[in-house]
Write a protein that holds these residues in place. Structure first.
Motif, PDB file in Angstrom:
ATOM      1  N   ILE A  99       0.848  -1.203   0.000  1.00  0.00           N
ATOM      2  CA  ILE A  99       0.000   0.000   0.000  1.00  0.00           C
ATOM      3  C   ILE A  99       0.879   1.247   0.000  1.00  0.00           C
ATOM      4  CG2 ILE A  99      -1.727   1.320   1.281  1.00  0.00           C
ATOM      5  CD1 ILE A  99      -2.868  -1.207   0.034  1.00  0.00           C
ATOM      6  N   ASP A 100       1.945   1.215   0.809  1.00  0.00           N
ATOM      7  CA  ASP A 100       2.889   2.340   0.844  1.00  0.00           C
ATOM      8  C   ASP A 100       3.549   2.549  -0.521  1.00  0.00           C
ATOM      9  OD1 ASP A 100       2.342   2.744   3.527  1.00  0.00           O
ATOM     10  OD2 ASP A 100       4.075   1.607   4.244  1.00  0.00           O
ATOM     11  N   ILE A 101       3.909   1.443  -1.177  1.00  0.00           N
ATOM     12  CA  ILE A 101       4.523   1.536  -2.503  1.00  0.00           C
ATOM     13  C   ILE A 101       3.543   2.155  -3.500  1.00  0.00           C
ATOM     14  CG2 ILE A 101       5.367   0.186  -4.470  1.00  0.00           C
ATOM     15  CD1 ILE A 101       6.531  -1.798  -2.435  1.00  0.00           C
ATOM     16  N   ALA A 102       2.290   1.715  -3.458  1.00  0.00           N
ATOM     17  CA  ALA A 102       1.284   2.255  -4.373  1.00  0.00           C
ATOM     18  C   ALA A 102       1.121   3.763  -4.181  1.00  0.00           C
ATOM     19  CB  ALA A 102      -0.054   1.549  -4.166  1.00  0.00           C
ATOM     20  N   ASN A 103       1.070   4.189  -2.925  1.00  0.00           N
ATOM     21  CA  ASN A 103       0.962   5.627  -2.648  1.00  0.00           C
ATOM     22  C   ASN A 103       2.212   6.368  -3.121  1.00  0.00           C
ATOM     23  OD1 ASN A 103      -1.608   6.100  -1.443  1.00  0.00           O
ATOM     24  ND2 ASN A 103      -0.927   5.034   0.398  1.00  0.00           N
ATOM     25  N   GLY A 104       3.381   5.768  -2.872  1.00  0.00           N
ATOM     26  CA  GLY A 104       4.636   6.395  -3.272  1.00  0.00           C
ATOM     27  C   GLY A 104       4.763   6.527  -4.777  1.00  0.00           C
ATOM     28  N   ILE A 105       4.376   5.484  -5.513  1.00  0.00           N
ATOM     29  CA  ILE A 105       4.446   5.538  -6.966  1.00  0.00           C
ATOM     30  C   ILE A 105       3.431   6.550  -7.513  1.00  0.00           C
ATOM     31  CG2 ILE A 105       3.991   4.230  -9.088  1.00  0.00           C
ATOM     32  CD1 ILE A 105       5.262   1.807  -7.754  1.00  0.00           C
ATOM     33  N   GLY A 106       2.250   6.582  -6.915  1.00  0.00           N
ATOM     34  CA  GLY A 106       1.251   7.546  -7.346  1.00  0.00           C
ATOM     35  C   GLY A 106       1.742   8.981  -7.180  1.00  0.00           C
ATOM     36  N   GLN A 107       2.384   9.261  -6.055  1.00  0.00           N
ATOM     37  CA  GLN A 107       2.932  10.606  -5.815  1.00  0.00           C
ATOM     38  C   GLN A 107       4.057  10.916  -6.793  1.00  0.00           C
ATOM     39  OE1 GLN A 107       4.040  10.451  -1.671  1.00  0.00           O
ATOM     40  NE2 GLN A 107       1.921  10.205  -0.993  1.00  0.00           N
ATOM     41  N   MET A 108       4.913   9.919  -7.076  1.00  0.00           N
ATOM     42  CA  MET A 108       6.010  10.108  -8.021  1.00  0.00           C
ATOM     43  C   MET A 108       5.476  10.433  -9.412  1.00  0.00           C
ATOM     44  SD  MET A 108       7.635   8.273 -10.700  1.00  0.00           S
ATOM     45  CE  MET A 108       7.280   6.541 -10.361  1.00  0.00           C
ATOM     46  N   LEU A 109       4.448   9.708  -9.844  1.00  0.00           N
ATOM     47  CA  LEU A 109       3.872   9.929 -11.165  1.00  0.00           C
ATOM     48  C   LEU A 109       3.260  11.326 -11.281  1.00  0.00           C
ATOM     49  CD1 LEU A 109       2.165   6.461 -11.756  1.00  0.00           C
ATOM     50  CD2 LEU A 109       4.210   7.326 -12.904  1.00  0.00           C
ATOM     51  N   LYS A 110       2.607  11.763 -10.229  1.00  0.00           N
ATOM     52  CA  LYS A 110       2.018  13.108 -10.240  1.00  0.00           C
ATOM     53  C   LYS A 110       3.114  14.171 -10.255  1.00  0.00           C
ATOM     54  CE  LYS A 110      -2.173  11.602  -7.868  1.00  0.00           C
ATOM     55  NZ  LYS A 110      -2.929  11.558  -6.594  1.00  0.00           N
ATOM     56  N   ALA A 111       4.190  13.931  -9.485  1.00  0.00           N
ATOM     57  CA  ALA A 111       5.298  14.895  -9.437  1.00  0.00           C
ATOM     58  C   ALA A 111       5.975  15.029 -10.796  1.00  0.00           C
ATOM     59  CB  ALA A 111       6.314  14.464  -8.379  1.00  0.00           C
ATOM     60  N   LYS A 112       5.996  13.921 -11.563  1.00  0.00           N
ATOM     61  CA  LYS A 112       6.606  13.956 -12.899  1.00  0.00           C
ATOM     62  C   LYS A 112       5.619  14.384 -13.981  1.00  0.00           C
ATOM     63  CE  LYS A 112      10.413  10.767 -12.036  1.00  0.00           C
ATOM     64  NZ  LYS A 112      11.313   9.781 -12.641  1.00  0.00           N
ATOM     65  N   GLY A 113       4.398  14.699 -13.568  1.00  0.00           N
ATOM     66  CA  GLY A 113       3.416  15.219 -14.506  1.00  0.00           C
ATOM     67  C   GLY A 113       2.790  14.211 -15.428  1.00  0.00           C
ATOM     68  N   VAL A 114       2.824  12.920 -15.053  1.00  0.00           N
ATOM     69  CA  VAL A 114       2.263  11.893 -15.930  1.00  0.00           C
ATOM     70  C   VAL A 114       1.005  11.243 -15.362  1.00  0.00           C
ATOM     71  CG1 VAL A 114       4.393  11.313 -17.134  1.00  0.00           C
ATOM     72  CG2 VAL A 114       3.871  10.179 -14.981  1.00  0.00           C
ATOM     73  N   ARG A 115       0.512  11.768 -14.271  1.00  0.00           N
ATOM     74  CA  ARG A 115      -0.724  11.207 -13.719  1.00  0.00           C
ATOM     75  C   ARG A 115      -1.561  12.281 -13.048  1.00  0.00           C
ATOM     76  NH1 ARG A 115      -3.529   6.788 -12.128  1.00  0.00           N
ATOM     77  NH2 ARG A 115      -4.635   6.895 -10.162  1.00  0.00           N
ATOM     78  N   LYS A 116      -2.843  12.265 -13.383  1.00  0.00           N
ATOM     79  CA  LYS A 116      -3.824  13.046 -12.647  1.00  0.00           C
ATOM     80  C   LYS A 116      -4.521  12.103 -11.680  1.00  0.00           C
ATOM     81  CE  LYS A 116      -4.884  15.973 -16.666  1.00  0.00           C
ATOM     82  NZ  LYS A 116      -5.963  16.376 -17.607  1.00  0.00           N
TER      83      LYS A 116
END
Length: 323
Positions: free
Chosen positions: A293-310
């Motif tokens: 769950i922590d990994i999923a949250n971390g990857i989601g934040q990383m993707l948003k920070a790189k501008g590839v996920r809303k």
């Protein structure tokens, strides 16, 4: 939004994968497990939930299985009965070869009724009697192609040996497959080679590349590491040694997973390959599930920070405005 993201080849897709409870689990216990699963997932901003079909792969290798195999409940039955109130699409795995054409047709109709999406996988062993070929299964599914999407599996370890994963993927794309979910990634170079060769093949043939969804999992013990390797997941020797000698193998593996996800994000963006991630826990230990769950949250934040996920909420607002 999963359907729209895949059809539009939007990067940043985020999935979470689970296996159903074991066969023989009492219904009240199944309901309890489902409720805890939904409570965990309620904290995640995911596009879909993957529900695996667990197969006995003991015939695939002569190595002894680290954990005994126990049949799991049917993933479609579990998802439709116990996870229906979880407001995300469900992706259901199924080994097409184990079923007749009529059985697959009935199953696909059930999936379509529930707005679930199929991923066809191969049979558990090369000598397993096949009732329906993958190509035949894709043909049966094709009646839903306008309102659905179908996925397949990609295995970087296989590409390292046979060097034909890009060809396999293009063949499945010709059958209607638009996205691929990988085996768990611990060897970054193997995954990069698949991406590189797929990008080259698509460029040569002037084909739009499919979405590649990389599966990421934590490793919380030496036993889990042994099981992952038994499953065919290649862990480089240096990384394996880092895990084994770490003071906290679970914490170390979480950092490794986030680093792998970040590196794959950069690599895919540079080659214009649409991509996403599927996070799972190979083990059923509570600590490893919570780490996933922590990994999923971390990857989601990383993707948003790189501008590839809303976020899913942002995507829904954008869709409403466009409509």
């Amino acid at each position: 939004m999963f359907l729209e993201k895949i059809k539009s080849a939007e990067s940043g897709v985020l999935l979470y994968g689970i296996t159903p409870p074991k066969v023989g689990t009492l219904p009240e216990r199944v309901a309890e497990i489902a409720q805890k699963t939904m409570e965990r997932l309620a904290t995640l901003d995911i596009d879909a939930l993957v529900v695996y079909d667990v197969q006995d792969e003991s015939a695939r290798t002569k190595e002894e299985r680290p954990f005994p195999f126990i049949n799991a409940l049917d993933p479609f039955a579990f998802a439709s009965t116990y996870l229906d109130s979880l407001p995300v699409p469900k992706i259901i795995y199924r080994p097409a070869g184990k079923f007749s054409a009529s059985e697959l047709s009935e199953w696909l109709e059930g999936l379509h009724t529930h707005n679930f999406y199929p991923v066809f996988v191969g049979v558990p062993a090369p000598d397993f009697p096949v009732k329906t070929s993958l190509q035949e299964a894709y043909t049966i599914w094709s009646k839903y192609q306008d309102t659905s999407v179908i996925g397949a599996v990609t295995i970087p370890e296989r590409h390292n040996v046979l060097n034909d994963e890009d060809v396999r993927m293009l063949d499945k794309m010709n059958c209607g497959v638009s996205y691929f979910i990988s085996q768990c990634i611990f060897n970054l170079e193997y995954a990069r080679q698949v991406i590189e060769d797929l990008a080259l093949s698509c460029n040569r043939q002037n084909i739009k590349p499919p979405t590649i969804i990389f599966t990421i999992t934590a490793c919380g013990s030496a036993k889990t590491l042994q099981f992952m390797e038994w499953l065919g997941i290649h862990v480089p020797d240096e990384l394996k040694e880092d895990l084994k000698t770490s003071d906290d193998i679970l914490e170390k593996s979480v950092r490794i997973c986030l680093d792998i996800a970040s590196a794959l994000t950069t690599f895919c963006m540079e080659r214009a390959i649409p991509f996403g991630f599927n996070i799972e826990s190979v083990a059923i230990r509570k600590a490893e599930i919570e780490a996933s769950i922590d990994i999923a949250n971390g990857i989601g934040q990383m993707l948003k920070a790189k501008g590839v996920r809303k976020s899913s909420i942002d995507s829904q607002v954008t869709t409403a405005i466009n409509e």
